[in-house]
Write an enzyme that holds these catalytic residues in place. Structure first.
Site, PDB file in Angstrom:
ATOM      1  N   ARG A   1      -7.280  -0.381  -6.741  1.00  0.00           N
ATOM      2  CA  ARG A   1      -7.542   0.713  -5.779  1.00  0.00           C
ATOM      3  C   ARG A   1      -7.761   1.997  -6.574  1.00  0.00           C
ATOM      4  O   ARG A   1      -6.991   2.281  -7.498  1.00  0.00           O
ATOM      5  CB  ARG A   1      -6.389   0.877  -4.770  1.00  0.00           C
ATOM      6  CG  ARG A   1      -6.315  -0.288  -3.776  1.00  0.00           C
ATOM      7  CD  ARG A   1      -5.436   0.026  -2.583  1.00  0.00           C
ATOM      8  NE  ARG A   1      -6.109   0.872  -1.612  1.00  0.00           N
ATOM      9  CZ  ARG A   1      -5.487   1.432  -0.574  1.00  0.00           C
ATOM     10  NH1 ARG A   1      -4.196   1.241  -0.381  1.00  0.00           N
ATOM     11  NH2 ARG A   1      -6.149   2.180   0.290  1.00  0.00           N
TER      12      ARG A   1
ATOM     13  N   ASP B   1      -2.029  10.872  -2.035  1.00  0.00           N
ATOM     14  CA  ASP B   1      -2.369   9.820  -3.000  1.00  0.00           C
ATOM     15  C   ASP B   1      -2.723  10.379  -4.366  1.00  0.00           C
ATOM     16  O   ASP B   1      -2.596   9.696  -5.387  1.00  0.00           O
ATOM     17  CB  ASP B   1      -3.519   8.964  -2.470  1.00  0.00           C
ATOM     18  CG  ASP B   1      -3.015   8.078  -1.352  1.00  0.00           C
ATOM     19  OD1 ASP B   1      -2.842   8.588  -0.229  1.00  0.00           O
ATOM     20  OD2 ASP B   1      -2.740   6.896  -1.613  1.00  0.00           O
TER      21      ASP B   1
ATOM     22  N   ARG C   1       0.866  -1.182   0.000  1.00  0.00           N
ATOM     23  CA  ARG C   1       0.000   0.000   0.000  1.00  0.00           C
ATOM     24  C   ARG C   1       0.902   1.231   0.000  1.00  0.00           C
ATOM     25  O   ARG C   1       2.112   1.126   0.117  1.00  0.00           O
ATOM     26  CB  ARG C   1      -1.015  -0.005   1.152  1.00  0.00           C
ATOM     27  CG  ARG C   1      -0.646  -0.629   2.445  1.00  0.00           C
ATOM     28  CD  ARG C   1       0.464   0.041   3.199  1.00  0.00           C
ATOM     29  NE  ARG C   1       0.218   1.453   3.371  1.00  0.00           N
ATOM     30  CZ  ARG C   1       1.150   2.347   3.628  1.00  0.00           C
ATOM     31  NH1 ARG C   1       2.426   1.985   3.739  1.00  0.00           N
ATOM     32  NH2 ARG C   1       0.878   3.619   3.771  1.00  0.00           N
ATOM     33  N   GLY C   2       0.256   2.408  -0.143  1.00  0.00           N
ATOM     34  CA  GLY C   2       1.027   3.632  -0.313  1.00  0.00           C
ATOM     35  C   GLY C   2       1.103   3.930  -1.804  1.00  0.00           C
ATOM     36  O   GLY C   2       1.443   3.042  -2.601  1.00  0.00           O
ATOM     37  N   ALA C   3       0.773   5.178  -2.167  1.00  0.00           N
ATOM     38  CA  ALA C   3       0.565   5.489  -3.587  1.00  0.00           C
ATOM     39  C   ALA C   3       1.732   5.084  -4.514  1.00  0.00           C
ATOM     40  O   ALA C   3       1.532   4.323  -5.471  1.00  0.00           O
ATOM     41  CB  ALA C   3       0.224   6.970  -3.725  1.00  0.00           C
TER      42      ALA C   3
ATOM     43  N   ASN D   1      -5.433  12.348   0.700  1.00  0.00           N
ATOM     44  CA  ASN D   1      -4.509  11.508   1.478  1.00  0.00           C
ATOM     45  C   ASN D   1      -5.351  10.729   2.483  1.00  0.00           C
ATOM     46  O   ASN D   1      -6.583  10.890   2.554  1.00  0.00           O
ATOM     47  CB  ASN D   1      -3.448  12.374   2.181  1.00  0.00           C
ATOM     48  CG  ASN D   1      -2.302  11.543   2.741  1.00  0.00           C
ATOM     49  OD1 ASN D   1      -1.742  10.701   2.039  1.00  0.00           O
ATOM     50  ND2 ASN D   1      -1.955  11.732   3.999  1.00  0.00           N
ATOM     51  N   LYS D   2      -4.699   9.869   3.236  1.00  0.00           N
ATOM     52  CA  LYS D   2      -5.381   8.997   4.195  1.00  0.00           C
ATOM     53  C   LYS D   2      -6.399   9.763   5.042  1.00  0.00           C
ATOM     54  O   LYS D   2      -6.128  10.873   5.500  1.00  0.00           O
ATOM     55  CB  LYS D   2      -4.322   8.346   5.095  1.00  0.00           C
ATOM     56  CG  LYS D   2      -4.830   7.423   6.180  1.00  0.00           C
ATOM     57  CD  LYS D   2      -5.740   6.336   5.684  1.00  0.00           C
ATOM     58  CE  LYS D   2      -5.145   5.507   4.559  1.00  0.00           C
ATOM     59  NZ  LYS D   2      -6.134   4.581   3.950  1.00  0.00           N
TER      60      LYS D   2
ATOM     61  N   GLN E   1      -1.770   2.289  10.060  1.00  0.00           N
ATOM     62  CA  GLN E   1      -0.514   2.387   9.311  1.00  0.00           C
ATOM     63  C   GLN E   1       0.530   3.210  10.081  1.00  0.00           C
ATOM     64  O   GLN E   1       1.730   2.974   9.954  1.00  0.00           O
ATOM     65  CB  GLN E   1      -0.742   3.045   7.939  1.00  0.00           C
ATOM     66  CG  GLN E   1      -1.524   2.204   6.953  1.00  0.00           C
ATOM     67  CD  GLN E   1      -3.002   2.539   6.977  1.00  0.00           C
ATOM     68  OE1 GLN E   1      -3.552   2.884   8.022  1.00  0.00           O
ATOM     69  NE2 GLN E   1      -3.662   2.422   5.844  1.00  0.00           N
TER      70      GLN E   1
END
Ligand code: MRU
Length: 319
Positions: A85, A219, A51-53, A229-230, A178
């Site tokens: 995603r 992201d 995960r993570g852009a 973002n998150k 996270q």
């Protein structure tokens, strides 16, 4: 000084498989997952093994190379990966990059370039920080999220190396933690003083004067600077604004999406409500959008971009 995890420990292409460090199990277990098809890799992206852009983009690039080597239908491989995603634009960017040259060599180049971009944006971000900085970060924008070194956490590594960083507040990042699991683990490995806080503790720490700035990744950054973002980043942005603290978004140019005019056009992923609670009805938006006017600067590998973002970000992408 810690450089973080080696890029190939986070994601790599081997004979017949894309190999991922299973981020769902960290920090308690170091386990790898081998994805032998594009569909298996797409499932690993959806379930957040990786995960993570930028890391999602790198993994997808390896997935296309794998599909090409094993004779899979490339259009189908691209489609299944693209759907894994929706919010991080790096995924679509990497798939488009791979179209003309779907080779392992090209995917490895994309990976190495993302890590190199991280180092450059880290240096630009550190230039903004004063000695003794106490930063707050959200989610994980470390090497795990970029395929090596990290964006926001990379900036913290560089700032610490330069003697500018005193302490990091690490939001736990509900519901998948996270921050508490991944960012704290990366900061511990780098011997950077830090403390995990409940997401809801940020306001009172700011009010008490214990935070100097907020540094996060993104992201997708729209043409006008609105940044997804998150979930929880927007709350931090409002809080930072109220307390007169700068919010810096650190992200590579591959996260800037000039085709998306503003935050309203960014697709926001809704994940399984059971990640929040399996007992009651729940809602689980995984990202939120921080309006550009709450962002002090967007830092890419090309430098520090400030409002009006329409012009400064277009310049970054063109470069
Ligand atoms: O749902 P995740 O864990 O993929 O979300 C990650 C984030 O929101 C990160 O902050 C973002 O991708 C930047 S990573 C360098």
């Amino acid at each position: 000084m810690s450089e973080g995890l080696a890029p190939e420990r986070i994601v790599r292409l081997e004979e017949g498989a894309v190999v991922l460090l299973d981020q769902r199990k960290l920090p308690d277990e170091i386990v790898e997952v081998r994805c032998k098809t594009a569909a298996a890799l797409a499932d690993a992206i959806t379930t957040m093994v990786v995960r993570g852009a930028p890391a999602i983009g790198v993994a997808a690039a390896y997935g296309i190379a794998l599909a090409a080597e094993s004779g899979e239908d490339l259009a189908a491989a691209e489609a299944v990966l693209r759907a894994s995603r929706p919010t991080a634009v790096n995924l679509a960017w990497a798939l488009e990059e791979m179209r003309d040259e779907p080779t392992a060599e090209h995917a490895r180049r994309i990976h190495a370039d993302e890590v190199a971009r991280c180092r450059r944006m880290a240096a630009h971000t550190a230039d903004l920080l004063a000695p003794g900085t106490r930063a707050l970060t959200h989610c994980n924008a470390g090497g795990l999220a970029t395929g090596g070194y990290g964006s926001a956490v990379g900036a913290l590594l560089t700032a610490f190396e330069r003697g500018l960083l005193e302490h990091v507040w690490v939001d736990e990042t509900r519901p998948l933690l996270q921050g508490a699991r991944l960012t704290a683990w990366e900061l511990e490995a780098a011997s950077i003083p830090h403390a995990v806080i409940a997401d809801s503790a940020a306001a009172s720490l700011m009010a008490a004067g214990e935070v100097d700035c907020v540094i996060t990744g993104a992201d997708r950054i729209a043409a006008n600077g609105d940044s997804a973002n998150k979930i929880g980043t927007y709350s931090l942005a409002v809080l930072a604004h109220h307390h007169g603290l700068p919010l810096y978004i650190v992200a590579p140019s591959t996260t800037v999406d000039l085709a998306t005019p503003d935050g309203a056009a960014i697709p926001i992923e809704e994940r399984d409500p059971a990640e929040v609670t399996a007992r009651f009805r729940a809602r689980n938006p995984a990202f939120d959008v921080t309006p550009a006017q709450l962002i002090a600067a967007v830092v890419t590998e090309h430098g520090v971009h400030r409002a009006p973002y329409l012009a400064s970000l277009a310049g970054a992408v063109a470069a």
